[in-house]
Scaffold this motif. Structure first.
Motif, PDB file in Angstrom:
ATOM      1  N   HIS A  74     -12.166  -2.475   1.494  1.00  0.00           N
ATOM      2  CA  HIS A  74     -11.170  -3.040   0.575  1.00  0.00           C
ATOM      3  C   HIS A  74     -11.700  -4.185  -0.289  1.00  0.00           C
ATOM      4  O   HIS A  74     -10.992  -4.665  -1.174  1.00  0.00           O
ATOM      5  CB  HIS A  74      -9.920  -3.489   1.349  1.00  0.00           C
ATOM      6  CG  HIS A  74     -10.179  -4.584   2.345  1.00  0.00           C
ATOM      7  ND1 HIS A  74     -10.662  -4.340   3.614  1.00  0.00           N
ATOM      8  CD2 HIS A  74     -10.017  -5.928   2.263  1.00  0.00           C
ATOM      9  CE1 HIS A  74     -10.777  -5.478   4.268  1.00  0.00           C
ATOM     10  NE2 HIS A  74     -10.393  -6.466   3.468  1.00  0.00           N
ATOM     11  N   ALA A 129      -4.020   0.100   6.222  1.00  0.00           N
ATOM     12  CA  ALA A 129      -3.667  -1.162   5.575  1.00  0.00           C
ATOM     13  C   ALA A 129      -3.276  -2.215   6.610  1.00  0.00           C
ATOM     14  O   ALA A 129      -3.628  -3.394   6.486  1.00  0.00           O
ATOM     15  CB  ALA A 129      -2.529  -0.940   4.584  1.00  0.00           C
ATOM     16  N   THR A 167       0.828  -1.207   0.000  1.00  0.00           N
ATOM     17  CA  THR A 167       0.000   0.000   0.000  1.00  0.00           C
ATOM     18  C   THR A 167       0.861   1.254   0.000  1.00  0.00           C
ATOM     19  O   THR A 167       0.616   2.208  -0.764  1.00  0.00           O
ATOM     20  CB  THR A 167      -0.934  -0.001   1.228  1.00  0.00           C
ATOM     21  OG1 THR A 167      -1.895  -1.060   1.091  1.00  0.00           O
ATOM     22  CG2 THR A 167      -1.676   1.318   1.374  1.00  0.00           C
ATOM     23  N   ILE A 178      -5.460   0.071  -1.212  1.00  0.00           N
ATOM     24  CA  ILE A 178      -5.440  -1.103  -0.329  1.00  0.00           C
ATOM     25  C   ILE A 178      -5.981  -2.328  -1.061  1.00  0.00           C
ATOM     26  O   ILE A 178      -5.463  -3.445  -0.896  1.00  0.00           O
ATOM     27  CB  ILE A 178      -6.261  -0.839   0.953  1.00  0.00           C
ATOM     28  CG1 ILE A 178      -5.632   0.279   1.790  1.00  0.00           C
ATOM     29  CG2 ILE A 178      -6.359  -2.118   1.795  1.00  0.00           C
ATOM     30  CD1 ILE A 178      -6.425   0.632   3.042  1.00  0.00           C
TER      31      ILE A 178
END
Length: 462
Positions: free
Chosen positions: A383, A327, A306, A408
């Motif tokens: 995500h 993340a 990320t 992400i």
């Protein structure tokens, strides 16, 4: 393709209190242990009051406060092994183990028979039961030891002192010396450990059957599990507060946080900086990933990827740091999933897939407890959203998915395909990139994917 929406404003700098940060993350520990939300906070409120009645020194009260919030921090390290042993939802097993007396052979056998491989056929169940009947106490004691040692290591990583670590390590020791781990007894057991155990057992029984049942169990274990002095103090404390507004705060989650966080003013209301917050996020990412062998290191790698994408896309240093935390914690909702699902080595059924999808909503719920993570909770929990609107948990449309979430998502899918899990084999880098290329514009943001590809050589080199 429309330009991705960027989170408009990062959270403004403000004073972050260690008590609020750890208290918020304690909800994840409650979830992983199969306990009623707020369990750790209730133990903290009750145990801190007991510490005050014991006239503990200020520094000891400070240690006790965080022992009570973090007492279950090592629990995820034994989730997979418990599932393998009992072939049952480990969260159910964990909550029952809180109050099981493994020295009582009748209670131990009842526990084994009622919780082991209960959905399996006769032969499979018998094969699981036999080793537990013969060696169940030994297996459980070894797991308690692992849990205690891992918990002690983690609190040191979080920046707490040796006293807190020692108390976490001794959490399952009993007053009469018949507890788990090292078998120490009476005053050799740190007082913080003693208070953590008695408040834990009280709250488990209180949530299940009410205060009278909880107090009966505490009295039965006086002189065995608990110091008679602590039993007397607990009964006195509850008797004096049973009809007060303080007790209502204990039983009402809406008031619980305020009551617990205000307790810290008795000792030290310590504020933390970005470095300490990064350490806490990193430690909890490791806690999440330790839940299953198939997730080992996943969150750390996703955070690394990320940051590489964010750097390539030119995000500011401050935003990258903020996103890195998101993340790290994007899968914290896995704490609420059974390892029967996380460790499954065959394809998930439709109902199981729906259950796994709940982890995204859990991530939002858990991160949302912390004021400074309100916006981050939205980014991290999304995500699994897709640009074509077919993702979860909210089936967001393309225009609603932020750039940070898209970053992400690319990092998460890459790691899942590269590493695999129990029912998906790992793939070569070439195959992974081909698959991800095909997912662009429907699942993945093409700009984020292209930025990641540019960073792959340096990532592999390092």
């Amino acid at each position: 393709m429309p330009t991705a929406r960027v989170v408009d404003l990062l959270p403004q700098p403000h004073r972050l209190l260690l008590s609020e940060v750890i208290g918020s993350f304690s909800y994840a520990l409650d979830m992983a242990e199969g306990l009623t939300p707020g369990h750790s906070l209730r133990c903290c409120w009750l145990g801190s009051k007991m510490g005050q009645l014991l006239a503990l020194e200020a520094e000891d009260l400070w240690d006790l406060y965080f022992v009570l919030l973090l007492k279950d921090i090592g629990g995820s390290s034994i989730s997979s092994k418990l599932t393998l042993l009992f072939e049952c939802d480990e969260k159910i097993i964990k909550s029952k183990l809180k109050v099981l007396d493994t020295n009582n052979i009748v209670d131990l056998l009842k526990f084994i028979f009622s919780n082991t491989s209960i959905r399996s056929n006769f032969l499979t169940r018998t094969a699981k039961l036999l080793p537990l009947i013969l060696n169940g106490k030994y297996y459980l004691n070894e797991l308690f030891r692992t849990r205690s040692e891992r918990g002690a290591d983690l609190v040191i990583q979080l920046g707490f002192n040796d006293n807190v670590a020692d108390a976490i390590h001794c959490l399952n020791e009993h007053w009469d010396g018949n507890g788990q781990a090292d078998g120490i007894k009476d005053h050799v057991i740190p007082v913080s450990s003693q208070i953590a155990l008695i408040t834990e057992v009280f709250d488990v029984y209180f949530q299940q059957n009410g205060i009278d049942c909880a107090l009966d169990e505490i009295k039965k274990r006086s002189g065995k599990w608990f110091s008679p002095e602590l039993v007397t103090i607990l009964i006195s404390l509850l008797k004096n507060n049973h009809n007060s507004t303080t007790w209502q705060s204990f039983t009402s989650e809406s008031n619980l946080k305020q009551q617990v966080y205000s307790l810290q003013s008795v000792t030290t209301n310590l504020s933390i900086d970005d470095e300490r917050l990064d350490d806490i996020a990193t430690a909890f990412a490791q806690i999440v990933d330790s839940k299953s062998p198939y997730t080992n290191g996943h969150s750390t790698r996703v955070a690394l990827y990320t940051d590489a994408i964010a750097n390539e896309l030119g995000l500011s240093v401050g935003r990258r740091r903020w996103l890195y935390r998101g993340a790290l914690l994007h899968d914290i909702g896995n704490m609420g999933l059974s390892n029967l699902l996380l460790d499954k080595q065959s394809e998930l059924s439709l109902s199981e897939k729906k259950e796994v999808e709940l982890h995204s909503a859990n991530t939002f719920k858990l991160l949302h407890h912390l004021q400074s993570f309100k916006e981050l909770s939205k980014v991290a929990s999304a995500h699994h959203e897709r640009l074509d609107g077919k993702g979860y948990p909210k089936a967001m449309t393309e225009s609603k998915i932020t750039l940070e979430t898209r970053i992400i998502t690319v990092a998460n899918i890459f790691d899942n395909l590269m590493i695999g899990n129990g029912c998906i084999e790992s793939l070569s880098l070439v195959k992974v990139l081909i698959i991800m290329e095909k997912q662009c514009d429907t699942i993945l943001d093409r700009d984020c994917f292209n930025a990641f590809k540019k960073r792959i050589p340096s990532l592999l080199q390092n």
